[in-house]
Design a protein around this motif. Structure first.
Motif, PDB file in Angstrom:
ATOM      1  N   ASP A  38     -14.006  73.388 -21.125  1.00 55.62           N
ATOM      2  CA  ASP A  38     -13.429  74.721 -20.937  1.00 55.62           C
ATOM      3  C   ASP A  38     -11.936  74.599 -20.621  1.00 55.62           C
ATOM      4  OD1 ASP A  38     -14.141  77.771 -20.109  1.00 55.62           O
ATOM      5  OD2 ASP A  38     -12.717  76.924 -18.674  1.00 55.62           O
ATOM      6  N   ARG A  39     -11.620  73.706 -19.668  1.00 52.13           N
ATOM      7  CA  ARG A  39     -10.219  73.483 -19.269  1.00 52.13           C
ATOM      8  C   ARG A  39      -9.393  72.968 -20.449  1.00 52.13           C
ATOM      9  NH1 ARG A  39      -8.360  76.024 -15.924  1.00 52.13           N
ATOM     10  NH2 ARG A  39      -6.880  76.307 -17.524  1.00 52.13           N
ATOM     11  N   TRP A  40      -9.995  72.011 -21.190  1.00 58.25           N
ATOM     12  CA  TRP A  40      -9.282  71.424 -22.323  1.00 58.25           C
ATOM     13  C   TRP A  40      -8.872  72.521 -23.320  1.00 58.25           C
ATOM     14  CZ3 TRP A  40     -10.100  71.816 -27.472  1.00 58.25           C
ATOM     15  CH2 TRP A  40      -9.257  71.048 -28.285  1.00 58.25           C
ATOM     16  N   ALA A  41      -9.810  73.405 -23.664  1.00 58.77           N
ATOM     17  CA  ALA A  41      -9.528  74.426 -24.684  1.00 58.77           C
ATOM     18  C   ALA A  41      -8.407  75.361 -24.224  1.00 58.77           C
ATOM     19  CB  ALA A  41     -10.796  75.222 -24.982  1.00 58.77           C
ATOM     20  N   ARG A  42      -8.456  75.758 -22.946  1.00 62.21           N
ATOM     21  CA  ARG A  42      -7.427  76.673 -22.443  1.00 62.21           C
ATOM     22  C   ARG A  42      -6.056  75.984 -22.427  1.00 62.21           C
ATOM     23  NH1 ARG A  42     -10.373  81.052 -19.749  1.00 62.21           N
ATOM     24  NH2 ARG A  42     -12.542  80.409 -19.824  1.00 62.21           N
ATOM     25  N   ASP A  43      -6.022  74.720 -21.967  1.00 61.63           N
ATOM     26  CA  ASP A  43      -4.750  73.983 -21.923  1.00 61.63           C
ATOM     27  C   ASP A  43      -4.214  73.767 -23.331  1.00 61.63           C
ATOM     28  OD1 ASP A  43      -4.997  73.902 -19.219  1.00 61.63           O
ATOM     29  OD2 ASP A  43      -5.585  71.793 -19.089  1.00 61.63           O
ATOM     30  N   PHE A  44      -5.119  73.402 -24.246  1.00 63.90           N
ATOM     31  CA  PHE A  44      -4.716  73.152 -25.634  1.00 63.90           C
ATOM     32  C   PHE A  44      -4.047  74.399 -26.216  1.00 63.90           C
ATOM     33  CE2 PHE A  44      -5.917  73.849 -30.088  1.00 63.90           C
ATOM     34  CZ  PHE A  44      -5.290  72.780 -30.707  1.00 63.90           C
ATOM     35  N   LEU A  45      -4.670  75.559 -26.027  1.00 63.58           N
ATOM     36  CA  LEU A  45      -4.119  76.785 -26.626  1.00 63.58           C
ATOM     37  C   LEU A  45      -2.838  77.215 -25.925  1.00 63.58           C
ATOM     38  CD1 LEU A  45      -7.454  78.677 -27.313  1.00 63.58           C
ATOM     39  CD2 LEU A  45      -5.826  77.850 -29.039  1.00 63.58           C
ATOM     40  N   ALA A  46      -2.804  77.045 -24.597  1.00 68.32           N
ATOM     41  CA  ALA A  46      -1.597  77.439 -23.856  1.00 68.32           C
ATOM     42  C   ALA A  46      -0.418  76.590 -24.319  1.00 68.32           C
ATOM     43  CB  ALA A  46      -1.818  77.262 -22.362  1.00 68.32           C
ATOM     44  N   GLU A  47      -0.655  75.296 -24.438  1.00 70.59           N
ATOM     45  CA  GLU A  47       0.405  74.373 -24.848  1.00 70.59           C
ATOM     46  C   GLU A  47       0.858  74.685 -26.275  1.00 70.59           C
ATOM     47  OE1 GLU A  47       2.648  70.813 -25.514  1.00 70.59           O
ATOM     48  OE2 GLU A  47       2.193  71.979 -23.727  1.00 70.59           O
ATOM     49  N   ARG A  48      -0.091  74.814 -27.167  1.00 70.84           N
ATOM     50  CA  ARG A  48       0.225  75.013 -28.574  1.00 70.84           C
ATOM     51  C   ARG A  48       0.967  76.330 -28.803  1.00 70.84           C
ATOM     52  NH1 ARG A  48      -2.971  73.094 -33.390  1.00 70.84           N
ATOM     53  NH2 ARG A  48      -2.332  74.481 -35.045  1.00 70.84           N
ATOM     54  N   HIS A  49       0.535  77.390 -28.118  1.00 69.27           N
ATOM     55  CA  HIS A  49       1.133  78.690 -28.404  1.00 69.27           C
ATOM     56  C   HIS A  49       2.371  78.962 -27.571  1.00 69.27           C
ATOM     57  CE1 HIS A  49      -1.550  79.736 -31.547  1.00 69.27           C
ATOM     58  NE2 HIS A  49      -2.501  79.156 -30.848  1.00 69.27           N
ATOM     59  N   SER A  50       2.501  78.327 -26.419  1.00 69.43           N
ATOM     60  CA  SER A  50       3.772  78.534 -25.725  1.00 69.43           C
ATOM     61  C   SER A  50       4.853  77.797 -26.500  1.00 69.43           C
ATOM     62  CB  SER A  50       3.715  78.077 -24.274  1.00 69.43           C
ATOM     63  OG  SER A  50       3.670  76.677 -24.228  1.00 69.43           O
ATOM     64  N   ARG A  51       4.465  76.665 -27.136  1.00 71.36           N
ATOM     65  CA  ARG A  51       5.434  75.953 -27.974  1.00 71.36           C
ATOM     66  C   ARG A  51       5.822  76.828 -29.157  1.00 71.36           C
ATOM     67  NH1 ARG A  51       2.958  70.480 -28.552  1.00 71.36           N
ATOM     68  NH2 ARG A  51       2.102  71.374 -30.428  1.00 71.36           N
ATOM     69  N   ALA A  52       4.807  77.495 -29.762  1.00 70.85           N
ATOM     70  CA  ALA A  52       5.084  78.359 -30.913  1.00 70.85           C
ATOM     71  C   ALA A  52       5.997  79.499 -30.486  1.00 70.85           C
ATOM     72  CB  ALA A  52       3.774  78.902 -31.466  1.00 70.85           C
TER      73      ALA A  52
END
Ligand SMILES: NC(=O)c1ccc[n+]([C@@H]2O[C@H](COP(=O)([O-])OP(=O)(O)OC[C@H]3O[C@@H](n4cnc5c(N)ncnc54)[C@H](OP(=O)(O)O)[C@@H]3O)[C@@H](O)[C@H]2O)c1
Length: 387
Positions: free
Chosen positions: A370-384
């Motif tokens: 659960d944590r991994w998915a949230r971190d992955f999306l936060a990282e990927r989309h804040s970069r975007a």
């Protein structure tokens, strides 16, 4: 008298449960209430249920209650997830109604089941993310988790006595507010259009899930774990009227269905009164009101969010936990106006494709995914967003 803890008491399901309990005061005693940030509604509920202790989501929300309501400070168990666990263990209830939204419902569900307290489960995210951990409890005692979701409540009624002779489970889907619309037209739909469900009045997250039919995929997973039924024998049919909530097909080819108004008070009351069938104090459905009942084939490939849920279910392990977390993150971003409606599906797909599925053996495996998915999306989309 059943002693009840209501988790998520200020939400759509939680408030309906309060109404049901109010209609049968000699049957229930509310001993615990847990909510997020709605201090006003919690204060009202504390007045109505003088025996209840309570928790809030964070310190600020807790202070908003204790500063405004006399005696609330003495009845407060604390705030956050640990306080919900303490609320359950300290009150030792006869039943926990889990009407929380999202993964926050998982640890309290596990706490209750490990202590042997039955759970009336509206929080489908628990079963989606951690069905493998819940299944052993159900194997030992199938009555330990009582379904509150309308389709699953209806299924439990149909399956009574027919479990071993059921060939197929059929879940009905209204189709949501965009039924019949070309998916390509949905990129720019407004939040208010998505929240305008044609047949059900629900909390925001489940309403968004219903609009792109991910919710139906979550319900397939929920049915799989609740009824220990193989995924490939669970089907979906579009039924726009939302009056037939579930159908089972027996080995002899005949079918049984459960017909009721689109009123969540029926399944909630069914779970609270279980095993009794009680006198429903509100309006039932007249046969003359049924009108036309349609069943329209559900085409796989037409609903990408639904298909992603099935892909995750078939992958098993931590994949459904990632599906759930990605959806929660994406729905939050959509409701905050940060992404469009179709981006929700894109976010789920991105997280599922990047995730390396692991087996689920313990709670930590689910919480880590659960944590991994949230971190992955936060990282990927804040970069975007930063470009
Ligand atoms: N509504 C329906 O008709 C329906 C039908 C079928 C299934 N379900 C399922 O039932 C569950 C609840 O849905 P709902 O529609 O009732 O949702 P909702 O109206 O959004 O209510 C959610 C409840 O959970 C509380 N909450 C949220 N996060 C929390 C946290 N971290 N800690 C403590 N409390 C927290 C909220 O508190 P505050 O509001 O005080 O912040 C609220 O009381 C979902 O899993 C949904 O899929 C709902």
């Amino acid at each position: 008298v059943k002693r009840i803890v209501i988790l998520g008491s200020t939400g759509s399901i939680g408030r309906a449960a309060v109404e049901i309990i109010r209609s049968a005061p000699d049957r229930f005693e509310v001993v615990g209430l847990a909510a997020g940030r709605n201090a006003g509604e919690m204060i009202r509920q504390l007045e109505e249920f003088p025996a209840a202790r309570f928790t809030m989501r964070d310190g600020e929300a807790l202070a908003a209650v204790t500063e405004r309501a006399a005696s609330a400070a003495d009845r407060a168990v604390g705030y956050g997830g640990e306080a919900m666990v303490a609320l359950i263990t300290e009150t030792a209830p006869d039943l926990v109604l889990n009407a929380l939204v999202g993964i926050s419902g998982l640890v309290p569900t596990m706490t209750a089941l490990e202590a042997g307290y039955p759970v009336a489960l509206a929080n489908k995210e628990t079963l989606v993310a951690a069905g493998e951990l819940i299944a052993p409890f159900l194997e030992r005692n199938g009555e330990l988790v009582l379904p509150v979701d309308s389709e699953h409540f209806s299924l439990s009624r149909c399956l009574r006595g027919y479990g071993d002779d059921t060939r197929e489970i059929i879940l009905t889907a209204s189709g949501g507010p965009f039924y019949g619309r070309d998916p390509a037209d949905l990129a720019g739909v407004a939040v208010s259009d998505v929240l305008d469900h044609p047949t059900w009045k629900m909390g925001k997250k489940v309403t968004v899930d219903s609009a792109h039919l991910l919710n139906k995929g979550l319900e397939v997973i929920e049915a799989h774990w609740l009824f220990r039924f193989p995924l490939e024998r669970i089907r979906v049919v579009i039924h726009p009227q939302s009056l037939v909530h579930a159908i089972i097909r027996l080995r002899d080819g005949s079918m049984l269905s459960h017909i009721a108004p689109a009123d969540m008070r029926l399944p909630i009351a069914g779970a609270l009164h279980h095993p009794d069938v009680y006198d429903f104090p509100w309006k039932s459905l007249g046969l003359d009101e049924l009108g036309t009942i349609e069943f329209i084939p559900f085409e796989s490939g037409q609903y990408p969010a639904f298909d992603l849920a099935i892909v995750a279910a078939e992958a098993g392990g931590t994949a459904p936990a990632v599906l759930n977390a990605a959806d929660e993150a994406a729905v939050g971003a959509f409701l905050a106006g940060r992404i469009g409606f179709l981006d929700i599906i894109a976010w789920i797909e991105e997280a599922l494709s990047a995730h390396r599925v692991k087996p689920v053996r313990a709670l930590d495996d689910v919480l880590a995914a659960d944590r991994w998915a949230r971190d992955f999306l936060a990282e990927r989309h804040s970069r975007a967003e930063r470009g």
